[in-house]
Write a protein that holds these residues in place. Sequence first.
Motif, short mmCIF file in Angstrom:
data_model
loop_
_atom_site.label_atom_id
_atom_site.label_comp_id
_atom_site.label_asym_id
_atom_site.label_seq_id
_atom_site.Cartn_x
_atom_site.Cartn_y
_atom_site.Cartn_z
N LEU A 15 -55.63 44.08 -3.39
CA LEU A 15 -57.43 43.08 -2.50
C LEU A 15 -56.90 44.05 -1.16
N THR A 16 -56.87 45.61 -0.95
CA THR A 16 -56.83 45.91 0.15
C THR A 16 -57.49 47.33 -0.11
N ARG A 17 -57.48 47.64 -1.35
CA ARG A 17 -58.24 48.91 -1.95
C ARG A 17 -59.38 48.61 -2.58
N PRO A 18 -60.12 49.42 -2.35
CA PRO A 18 -61.59 49.80 -2.38
C PRO A 18 -62.02 49.47 -4.53
N ASN A 19 -61.14 50.19 -5.20
CA ASN A 19 -61.38 50.42 -6.28
C ASN A 19 -60.41 49.13 -6.97
N ASP A 46 -47.65 32.26 -3.29
CA ASP A 46 -48.06 31.24 -2.19
C ASP A 46 -49.75 31.50 -1.97
N LYS A 47 -50.26 30.75 -2.65
CA LYS A 47 -52.21 30.77 -2.83
C LYS A 47 -52.79 30.50 -1.78
N ASP A 48 -52.11 29.96 -0.32
CA ASP A 48 -52.64 30.53 0.41
C ASP A 48 -52.58 31.79 1.37
N VAL A 49 -51.92 32.56 1.48
CA VAL A 49 -51.52 33.62 1.41
C VAL A 49 -52.57 34.53 0.15
N LEU A 50 -52.68 34.02 -0.79
CA LEU A 50 -53.71 34.56 -1.55
C LEU A 50 -55.16 34.51 -1.01
N ARG A 51 -55.46 33.52 -0.90
CA ARG A 51 -56.90 32.38 -0.14
C ARG A 51 -57.29 33.48 0.65
N ALA A 52 -56.12 34.07 1.47
CA ALA A 52 -56.67 34.62 2.54
C ALA A 52 -57.15 36.09 2.58
N ALA A 53 -55.78 36.55 2.19
CA ALA A 53 -56.21 38.15 1.46
C ALA A 53 -57.65 38.01 0.23
N ASP A 55 -60.42 36.28 1.61
CA ASP A 55 -61.24 36.38 2.26
C ASP A 55 -61.46 37.67 3.20
N ALA A 56 -60.17 38.63 3.20
CA ALA A 56 -59.64 39.84 4.32
C ALA A 56 -60.81 41.00 3.13
N ALA A 57 -60.43 40.61 1.89
CA ALA A 57 -61.43 41.68 1.02
C ALA A 57 -62.75 41.22 0.79
N THR A 79 -67.92 34.24 -3.22
CA THR A 79 -67.47 34.06 -2.62
C THR A 79 -65.82 33.82 -2.78
N THR A 80 -65.38 33.36 -1.72
CA THR A 80 -63.50 33.49 -1.39
C THR A 80 -63.37 32.47 -3.18
N ALA A 81 -64.17 31.90 -3.68
CA ALA A 81 -64.35 30.51 -4.62
C ALA A 81 -63.52 30.98 -5.19
N ASP A 82 -65.28 32.13 -5.45
CA ASP A 82 -65.04 32.74 -7.31
C ASP A 82 -64.06 33.45 -6.83
#
Length: 116
Positions: A15-19, A46-53, A55-57, A79-82
Amino acid sequence: AASKILIVFLSDGYLTRPNTVRELLRAMTLQKIIITVYDERSVYMDKDVLRAAIDAACLNLSRWGLDGDLAAWGAEVPTTADFFAALTAQPLLWTRLPAFMKVTLQACVTSLVEPK
């Protein structure tokens, strides 16, 4: 032929890579089936870590020019939820067994992509 399925190997940096995010967004826009393979060692277990990543993306979509891609595709910014729903709808857990890593990974996905 166009693929109907996207298999996402959700590495810690996915989730940190544009492509990779572009690929996910395009699959979401085209309503492809998204199967997410989670490595049992991934921080995203960890789903909280996934949600945070996610959000950052989402905050980086504009910086990466992906909001323009979405507009060109006639789609709205998800959205983040999507994102979370897309990545968790059809999860597979990849348990690494060092001597059999290639075999276990292949076994995870082969039945999903082979024609019936």
